[in-house]
Motif scaffolding. Structure first.
Motif, mmCIF file in Angstrom:
data_model
loop_
_atom_site.group_PDB
_atom_site.id
_atom_site.type_symbol
_atom_site.label_atom_id
_atom_site.label_comp_id
_atom_site.label_asym_id
_atom_site.label_seq_id
_atom_site.Cartn_x
_atom_site.Cartn_y
_atom_site.Cartn_z
ATOM 1 N N HIS A 193 0.682 -1.357 -0.049
ATOM 2 C CA HIS A 193 0.002 -0.070 0.213
ATOM 3 C C HIS A 193 0.950 1.249 -0.038
ATOM 4 O O HIS A 193 1.606 1.519 0.808
ATOM 5 C CB HIS A 193 -0.854 -0.088 1.289
ATOM 6 N N LEU A 231 -3.282 4.603 -1.991
ATOM 7 C CA LEU A 231 -4.176 4.827 -1.074
ATOM 8 C C LEU A 231 -4.427 6.338 -1.451
ATOM 9 O O LEU A 231 -5.792 6.836 -1.252
ATOM 10 C CB LEU A 231 -3.423 4.838 0.370
ATOM 11 N N ALA A 232 -3.807 7.353 -1.643
ATOM 12 C CA ALA A 232 -3.845 8.578 -2.100
ATOM 13 C C ALA A 232 -2.576 9.258 -2.814
ATOM 14 O O ALA A 232 -1.641 8.929 -2.443
ATOM 15 C CB ALA A 232 -4.195 9.489 -0.679
ATOM 16 N N ARG A 245 -0.991 -0.940 -4.036
ATOM 17 C CA ARG A 245 -2.284 -0.160 -4.172
ATOM 18 C C ARG A 245 -2.096 1.341 -3.634
ATOM 19 O O ARG A 245 -1.592 1.554 -2.587
ATOM 20 C CB ARG A 245 -3.346 -1.105 -3.170
ATOM 21 N N LEU A 283 0.302 10.271 4.867
ATOM 22 C CA LEU A 283 0.426 8.865 5.508
ATOM 23 C C LEU A 283 0.146 9.325 6.881
ATOM 24 O O LEU A 283 -0.320 8.316 7.646
ATOM 25 C CB LEU A 283 1.760 8.229 5.221
ATOM 26 N N VAL A 339 1.609 5.601 -0.948
ATOM 27 C CA VAL A 339 1.019 6.920 -0.959
ATOM 28 C C VAL A 339 1.907 7.778 -1.820
ATOM 29 O O VAL A 339 3.198 7.622 -1.743
ATOM 30 C CB VAL A 339 0.973 7.834 0.475
ATOM 31 N N HIS A 381 -8.642 8.180 -8.648
ATOM 32 C CA HIS A 381 -7.804 8.324 -7.191
ATOM 33 C C HIS A 381 -8.284 9.357 -6.347
ATOM 34 O O HIS A 381 -8.873 10.290 -6.525
ATOM 35 C CB HIS A 381 -6.483 8.621 -7.605
ATOM 36 N N LYS A 382 -8.061 8.968 -5.140
ATOM 37 C CA LYS A 382 -8.313 10.178 -3.928
ATOM 38 C C LYS A 382 -6.982 11.129 -3.984
ATOM 39 O O LYS A 382 -5.926 10.671 -4.330
ATOM 40 C CB LYS A 382 -8.017 9.365 -2.570
ATOM 41 N N THR A 434 3.684 2.146 3.108
ATOM 42 C CA THR A 434 3.206 2.470 4.411
ATOM 43 C C THR A 434 4.028 1.784 5.298
ATOM 44 O O THR A 434 4.054 2.470 6.608
ATOM 45 C CB THR A 434 1.772 1.791 4.595
#
Length: 359
Positions: A11, A61-62, A59, A116, A13, A84-85, A30
Motif C-alpha cells: 500500500h 491509497l492517495a 495499491r 500517511l 502514498v 484516485h483520492k 506504508t
C-alpha cells in the motif's frame, strides 16, 4: 518483501511537489518508506506517465499534491478523473525544512509523509463547475473595479491643478457624470501644460468608462451563474450576489468536502482560536486566517442585518443588555450566518424556501 529484502506492505502514498513546468513525485510504502522518485512535465502525457510509474508499486491509497489551487490544479483534476483520492498536502513544515534542507524531492517526500501521518486531510476543490466559473470571473471583475477606482482617484487628483473654469464645471458631479464630461473634452493642441492636462483627463475618463462597462458586464455574468448554481443562498436576509459568489468560491463545486459548520467557519476565518496557557485556560482570540474576502462579505451581511433585520436588532439589544460589546456581538452574528450558510450549501434536497431563524 521486495527483492532487496526491505519489508513492503503493498500500500503506497504518492507525494507530489508541483511547479510551473515540472512536477516531482515520491512514492512511499506504508511500512517500507520512500521507494522511488520521478520528475514529470506538467502536461497530460506527464500525468499519465506518473500514473503508469506509480501503479506497479502497490495499491495507491492517495495522492498528496501541493498547490491544488495553483500549479497542481490540472494534475489534481486528472487524478480525480482517473478515480484516485487526492489530498491537499499544503506547504512543507518549516521546522523540517530547517533541519533537513529544501529540494523538490524532499518536498515530494514530505507531502507523502504528511498524507500517511494524517496531517494532510483536506479534499481540494474539484474546480469543474459553476463555482470555478464564478471564481475566474471574479478575479477579472475585482481587478476591473480596483483599476476603475484608481482611475477616478487619479482623475480627481489631477483636477486639483486644472484651470478654474474646468474645476467649476466639474464640481459636484457624480462619478459617472464626471467621467462623461471629461471624456467629451476635445483638446486640439499640445502646446502647454493645460493642453496636456486635458488630454490626460480625457484619457482617464475614457478608461474609467471602459472599466465601468466591463465591471457591469462581469457583475451580470456572475449574478447569472450564482442564480444557476445556488439560488438558495440569495434567500436569507442580507445575503446578496456578491456574498453568495464569495461563498461559492470558497466552498467550490464539491461543498460536501466541508464536513462541518466549524470547518466552514475556519475556512472563513470566523472560528475562534484557543489561547489558554498555564493558569489562563478557556481563553480564545479571533482567527486572523481563512478567506479574508469571505470574512468581509459575512461581516457586511451582519451589518445589514443589524440595521434592517428585526430579529437581529432584537438579538443585539438582548446581548447588549447582558453586557456584551458590539465587537463580541458581531462575532456571534458572523458565526450564526456561517452556520446558516453551511446548511444551505449541503447537497441534500430542499423542500421549501429557506428562512432566517429567530436569533
Amino acid at each position: 518483501m521486495n527483492n532487496s529484502g526491505q519489508p513492503r506492505s503493498g500500500h503506497v502514498v504518492i507525494g507530489v511537489d508541483t511547479h510551473k513546468h515540472v512536477h516531482v513525485a515520491a512514492v512511499m510504502d506504508t511500512i517500507g518508506g520512500i521507494l522511488a522518485t520521478l520528475t514529470i512535465p506538467t502536461d497530460t502525457g506527464g500525468f499519465q506517465q506518473l500514473l503508469d510509474w506509480a501503479t506497479p508499486f502497490g495499491r495507491i491509497l492517495a495522492f498528496g499534491v501541493e498547490g491544488t489551487g495553483s500549479y497542481g490544479a490540472t494534475l489534481a483534476s486528472f487524478l480525480r478523473r482517473a478515480g484516485h483520492k487526492v489530498v491537499e498536502a499544503g506547504r512543507p513544515d518549516r521546522r523540517l525544512r530547517r533541519m533537513n534542507g529544501k529540494s523538490d524531492t524532499l518536498d515530494a517526500e514530505n507531502a507523502a509523509r504528511a498524507v500517511l501521518a494524517g496531517f494532510a486531510t483536506a479534499t481540494p476543490k474539484s474546480a469543474d463547475g459553476k463555482a470555478e466559473m464564478i471564481r475566474q470571473l471574479k478575479v477579472v471583475h475585482d481587478q476591473a473595479v480596483e483599476q476603475r477606482t484608481a482611475a477616478m482617484v487619479t482623475m480627481k487628483a489631477m483636477l486639483v491643478h486644472a484651470p478654474d473654469a474646468l474645476r467649476q464645471e466639474t464640481a459636484g458631479k457624480t462619478q459617472i457624470a464626471l467621467a462623461r464630461y471629461l471624456a467629451a473634452l476635445r483638446p486640439r493642441h499640445l502646446d502647454s501644460p493645460e493642453d496636456a492636462l486635458r488630454h490626460a483627463l480625457r484619457t482617464l475618463a475614457k478608461r474609467w468608462q471602459y472599466l465601468n462597462d466591463e465591471a457591469k458586464e462581469l457583475t451580470k455574468m456572475i449574478a447569472d451563474l450564482v442564480h444557476q448554481a445556488a439560488p438558495q443562498l440569495l434567500e436569507p436576509f442580507g445575503i446578496g450576489v456578491d456574498t453568495a459568489a464569495e461563498i461559492l468560491v470558497v466552498a467550490g463545486d464539491n461543498p460536501e468536502r466541508i464536513k462541518s459548520e466549524a470547518a466552514l467557519a475556519k475556512l472563513a476565518g470566523i472560528a475562534p482560536v484557543p489561547t489558554g496557557s498555564g493558569m489562563t485556560s478557556g481563553r480564545h482570540r479571533i482567527n486572523h486566517g481563512g478567506h479574508r474576502q469571505l470574512n468581509a462579505a459575512i461581516y457586511r451581511t451582519v451589518i445589514v442585518r443589524m440595521r434592517f433585520h428585526q430579529p437581529t436588532i432584537d438579538y443585539v439589544a438582548r446581548r447588549t443588555a447582558e453586557g456584551k460589546t458590539k465587537r463580541e456581538i458581531i462575532r456571534c452574528l458572523k458565526r450564526y450566518v456561517i452556520r446558516e450558510v453551511y446548511h444551505l450549501l449541503r447537497p441534500a434536497p430542499r423542500t421549501g424556501p429557506a428562512k432566517s431563524r429567530q436569533l
